[in-house]
Design a protein around this motif. Structure first.
Motif, PDB file in Angstrom:
ATOM      1  N   VAL A 148       0.926  -1.069  -0.010  1.00 42.99           N
ATOM      2  CA  VAL A 148      -0.049   0.030   0.174  1.00 42.99           C
ATOM      3  C   VAL A 148       0.854   1.332  -0.134  1.00 42.99           C
ATOM      4  O   VAL A 148       1.830   1.369   0.765  1.00 42.99           O
ATOM      5  N   HIS A 149       0.553   2.040  -0.663  1.00 39.24           N
ATOM      6  CA  HIS A 149       1.068   3.534  -0.912  1.00 39.24           C
ATOM      7  C   HIS A 149       0.099   4.629  -0.672  1.00 39.24           C
ATOM      8  O   HIS A 149      -0.740   4.537  -1.432  1.00 39.24           O
ATOM      9  N   LEU A 150       0.384   5.281   0.158  1.00 39.95           N
ATOM     10  CA  LEU A 150      -0.322   6.422   0.833  1.00 39.95           C
ATOM     11  C   LEU A 150       0.028   7.740   0.306  1.00 39.95           C
ATOM     12  O   LEU A 150       1.420   7.840   0.547  1.00 39.95           O
ATOM     13  N   VAL A 151      -0.610   8.469  -0.359  1.00 36.01           N
ATOM     14  CA  VAL A 151      -0.221   9.885  -0.491  1.00 36.01           C
ATOM     15  C   VAL A 151      -1.106  10.954   0.603  1.00 36.01           C
ATOM     16  O   VAL A 151      -2.308  11.081   0.088  1.00 36.01           O
ATOM     17  N   LEU A 152      -0.572  11.397   1.419  1.00 36.70           N
ATOM     18  CA  LEU A 152      -1.311  12.285   2.587  1.00 36.70           C
ATOM     19  C   LEU A 152      -0.717  13.875   2.397  1.00 36.70           C
ATOM     20  O   LEU A 152       0.523  13.967   2.808  1.00 36.70           O
ATOM     21  N   PRO A 153      -1.252  14.452   1.452  1.00 39.95           N
ATOM     22  CA  PRO A 153      -0.808  15.817   1.414  1.00 39.95           C
ATOM     23  C   PRO A 153      -0.724  16.473   2.724  1.00 39.95           C
ATOM     24  O   PRO A 153      -1.458  16.511   3.698  1.00 39.95           O
ATOM     25  N   GLU A 154       0.189  17.551   2.946  1.00 42.46           N
ATOM     26  CA  GLU A 154       0.725  18.187   4.171  1.00 42.46           C
ATOM     27  C   GLU A 154      -0.462  19.308   4.504  1.00 42.46           C
ATOM     28  O   GLU A 154      -0.697  20.143   3.546  1.00 42.46           O
ATOM     29  N   ARG A 155      -0.852  19.433   5.604  1.00 42.51           N
ATOM     30  CA  ARG A 155      -1.877  20.406   5.918  1.00 42.51           C
ATOM     31  C   ARG A 155      -1.094  21.791   6.164  1.00 42.51           C
ATOM     32  O   ARG A 155      -0.122  22.139   6.815  1.00 42.51           O
ATOM     33  N   ARG A 156      -1.471  22.758   5.014  1.00 40.12           N
ATOM     34  CA  ARG A 156      -0.932  24.234   5.169  1.00 40.12           C
ATOM     35  C   ARG A 156      -1.736  25.141   6.143  1.00 40.12           C
ATOM     36  O   ARG A 156      -3.034  25.317   5.739  1.00 40.12           O
ATOM     37  N   LEU A 157      -0.947  25.929   6.680  1.00 41.47           N
ATOM     38  CA  LEU A 157      -1.682  27.057   7.428  1.00 41.47           C
ATOM     39  C   LEU A 157      -2.073  28.125   6.473  1.00 41.47           C
ATOM     40  O   LEU A 157      -1.475  28.493   5.555  1.00 41.47           O
ATOM     41  N   ALA A 159      -4.329  27.975   4.434  1.00 42.97           N
ATOM     42  CA  ALA A 159      -4.972  27.432   3.208  1.00 42.97           C
ATOM     43  C   ALA A 159      -6.327  27.009   3.128  1.00 42.97           C
ATOM     44  O   ALA A 159      -6.673  26.286   4.026  1.00 42.97           O
ATOM     45  N   ARG A 160      -7.141  27.678   2.262  1.00 37.86           N
ATOM     46  CA  ARG A 160      -8.520  27.231   2.281  1.00 37.86           C
ATOM     47  C   ARG A 160      -8.727  25.752   1.621  1.00 37.86           C
ATOM     48  O   ARG A 160      -9.497  25.185   2.118  1.00 37.86           O
ATOM     49  N   ASP A 161      -8.122  25.931   0.228  1.00 41.81           N
ATOM     50  CA  ASP A 161      -8.204  24.635  -0.404  1.00 41.81           C
ATOM     51  C   ASP A 161      -6.974  23.398   0.034  1.00 41.81           C
ATOM     52  O   ASP A 161      -6.066  23.824  -0.015  1.00 41.81           O
ATOM     53  N   ARG A 162      -7.809  22.359   0.020  1.00 44.78           N
ATOM     54  CA  ARG A 162      -6.540  21.350   0.617  1.00 44.78           C
ATOM     55  C   ARG A 162      -6.860  20.116  -0.506  1.00 44.78           C
ATOM     56  O   ARG A 162      -7.912  19.705  -0.803  1.00 44.78           O
ATOM     57  N   GLU A 163      -5.787  19.528  -0.904  1.00 45.18           N
ATOM     58  CA  GLU A 163      -5.630  18.711  -1.916  1.00 45.18           C
ATOM     59  C   GLU A 163      -6.181  17.174  -1.372  1.00 45.18           C
ATOM     60  O   GLU A 163      -5.491  16.746  -0.217  1.00 45.18           O
ATOM     61  N   ALA A 164      -6.716  16.367  -1.913  1.00 50.76           N
ATOM     62  CA  ALA A 164      -7.454  15.246  -1.383  1.00 50.76           C
ATOM     63  C   ALA A 164      -6.473  14.198  -1.607  1.00 50.76           C
ATOM     64  O   ALA A 164      -5.488  14.072  -2.356  1.00 50.76           O
ATOM     65  N   GLU A 194      -8.286   9.075   6.836  1.00 47.08           N
ATOM     66  CA  GLU A 194      -8.954  10.267   6.844  1.00 47.08           C
ATOM     67  C   GLU A 194      -9.076  11.084   5.521  1.00 47.08           C
ATOM     68  O   GLU A 194      -8.030  11.369   5.283  1.00 47.08           O
ATOM     69  N   GLY A 195     -10.177  11.436   5.129  1.00 45.97           N
ATOM     70  CA  GLY A 195     -10.087  12.308   4.095  1.00 45.97           C
ATOM     71  C   GLY A 195     -10.196  11.362   2.618  1.00 45.97           C
ATOM     72  O   GLY A 195     -10.195  11.915   1.681  1.00 45.97           O
ATOM     73  N   LEU A 196      -9.714  10.250   2.762  1.00 51.60           N
ATOM     74  CA  LEU A 196      -9.528   9.421   1.446  1.00 51.60           C
ATOM     75  C   LEU A 196     -10.860   8.879   1.060  1.00 51.60           C
ATOM     76  O   LEU A 196     -11.511   8.210   1.721  1.00 51.60           O
TER      77      LEU A 196
END
Length: 546
Positions: A148-157, A159-164, A194-196
């Motif tokens: 399994v390979h997960l891509v969890l984008p880092e949360r940025r301060l 920032a309104r939009d977040r990549e899924a 979470e969020g996937l």
């Protein structure tokens, strides 16, 4: 000890070496046979292990003193004694072996959390999550290994939009997964992260086949299930249903069913708005009442008293008065309206075609063999009705169902009512039984070869030597016995081609058989001792003759 030394001297170094080699060969062969037969039967402990897991398992087995064998180029398959397989697996499971090359949340049991940085903690959390998901996916049937390979984008301060987030899963399968199992894997991974979302997960098998596409986003039809897969799944399900019904009537294996489903891939969206003039609904109702009075001028003048509120004096003189009333009512009606929006996704059944071929009936004939008889038309009609009911037959849709009675090329299997016993078990051996029998046959053949090629010639040579010694010694002994018996005194010495060791063997031979007397034996010994040169010459001639 002297007879033994004499025998060793007589045999010589070459014969001793040959006998020693034969003896060692026999001892080694029979030791190998005994060890091979007495060795415990080995079974597969684990197969297709990674290099890390194979090394960890072997180290544990060596520490515990358990016998093992490795198979494969890199030792991915580990063999252990078959009776101890279950116990060894449970013991290794308590130690977390094998881990299938991945780590889970036990990674946090190692190391110091206070000395590790935030980046290391994040990477360890990602590794642990991937390892736990891989372990959960391997619990599904037909899945041998998973990565399994997960891509969890880092949360940025700020920032309104977040990549899924997204995920990619690689599976090693023992067979094929159906559409339901693929959906289950996607939802399993999506529920654990979470969020996937399920449509953001791609699944590939070890042969490079794309089982689920995570690049199509929300428009993925049927969560990665194509129209062809849905059609094949529908055909398999209907075929199994029809075969189950027909097989209960004509017998297992006496019917062939083929289902063809035609699906409509068009996506239809319909919007409609209907008005019903006969159905009226009061929307609003407004009522207005108006009263108006007018009075003409009279003789009496206008005074302050007449104009005061509440003045009720009757006008004097001949004044005129007019009164008018006005009522107005407004009612608004609304006609009933129905607005409908229908969306029909692609993949609905457009047409079904079912072909069923049933074999005839078989009854014992005059010769005892099964005789074929065609089925009645009434039976075929009833089977057709059952098939139509099972598939949801719709004549308006254009469905077709054909049930035909034809004789199959292969006849029905004749049941064998013989009781299964030792003979039946020997006629249906398992793979382990076949290997065991082949091994025993090879060992038996080698034993026969050793007996015929080594032991039998050796025994024949020994027996021939024992038969030749009395034959050569017979004339000398007979002459000595005749001379001693003629005059009662010592006979003249005669040359005797016998060494001292052979004389001793002849003495033993004479004692056992009781053919010679003690005096004759002593006379022979004296002849040999008194004529040593002749004895040596006779012995030399005897050796040359052999």
């Amino acid at each position: 000890m002297k007879p033994v030394l004499d025998l060793v001297t007589k045999l010589g170094p070459a014969r001793l070496a040959a006998m020693g080699a034969v003896t060692l060969t026999l001892i080694g062969f029979f030791a190998f046979v005994i060890l091979r037969v007495s060795r415990p039967e080995m079974g597969v402990l684990y197969a297709d292990l990674s290099m890390q897991d194979a090394g960890a398992v072997l180290r544990d087995l060596e520490a515990r003193g358990i016998r093992y064998e490795t198979r494969g180029d890199a030792g991915q398959t580990i063999m252990a004694p078959r009776p101890d397989l279950a116990r060894i697996r449970m013991d290794l499971a308590t130690k977390g072996l094998p881990s299938a090359g991945g780590v889970g949340y036990e990674i946090f049991d190692k190391g110091d959390a206070f000395s590790s940085t935030n980046f290391v903690q994040t990477v360890n959390h990602l590794r642990a999550l991937e390892g736990e998901l891989a372990r959960s996916i391997r619990a599904i049937g037909r899945v041998q290994a998973a990565r399994v390979h997960l891509v969890l984008p880092e949360r940025r301060l700020f920032a309104r939009d977040r990549e899924a987030p997204s995920a990619a899963i690689v599976l090693k399968l023992a067979g094929d997964l159906d559409a339901g199992q693929v959906r289950a894997i996607r939802h399993l991974a999506a529920s654990a992260v979470e969020g996937l979302k399920p449509e953001r997960i791609s699944i590939v098998d070890e042969r490079g086949r794309l089982l689920a596409d995570g690049a199509r986003g929300d428009d993925a039809q049927g969560a990665g299930i194509g129209l062809d897969e849905r059609q094949a799944g529908l055909e398999r399900r209907l075929q199994a249903q029809v075969e189950g019904i027909v097989a209960g009537i004509v017998g297992a294996g006496r019917a062939r069913v083929q289902v063809t489903a035609e699906l409509d891939a068009n996506r239809i969206e319909t919007r409609s708005e209907n008005f019903d003039p006969e159905s009226r609904v009061v929307r609003s109702n407004q009522t207005r009442a108006e009263t108006q009075q007018t009075q003409g001028p009279g003789e009496a003048g206008v005074s302050v008293g007449n104009e005061l509120p509440g003045a009720n004096q009757t006008p004097q003189g001949g004044a005129s008065r007019e009164t008018s009333n006005k009522n107005e009512e407004v009612t608004n009606y609304e006609i009933s309206r129905v607005t409908r929006t229908e969306i029909t996704e692609g993949g609905r059944v457009k047409r079904l075609s079912v072909a069923v071929v049933v074999d005839g009936a078989y009854a014992p004939g005059p010769d005892g063999k099964p005789a074929y008889a065609p089925r009645a038309q009434g039976d075929l009609d009833r089977i057709t009705t059952l098939v139509r009911t099972a598939i949801g037959y719709d004549k308006a849709r254009g469905d077709q169902v054909e049930v035909v009675n034809l004789r199959f090329a292969e006849g029905p299997a004749v049941p064998d009512f013989r009781e299964e016993g030792l003979v039946a078990s020997l006629l249906q051996p398992t793979k382990e039984d076949v290997l065991r029998l082949a091994e025993m046959a090879v060992l038996l053949l080698l034993g026969l070869v050793v007996l015929m090629a080594v032991v039998r010639p050796l025994v024949r040579r020994i027996v021939a030597a024992e038969e030749l010694v009395p034959a050569l010694a017979g004339p000398g002994l007979a002459a000595a016995a005749a001379g001693a018996g003629a005059d009662g005194g010592p006979a003249p010495p005669e040359p005797l081609a016998l060494p001292e060791s052979e004389a001793r063997r002849l003495v033993e031979f004479a004692k056992i058989n009781g053919k010679l007397q003690a005096q004759t034996i002593e006379r022979v010994v004296d002849i040999v001792k008194s004529n040593p040169n002749e004895t040596v010459e006779v012995l030399r001639n005897w050796i040359n003759d052999r």
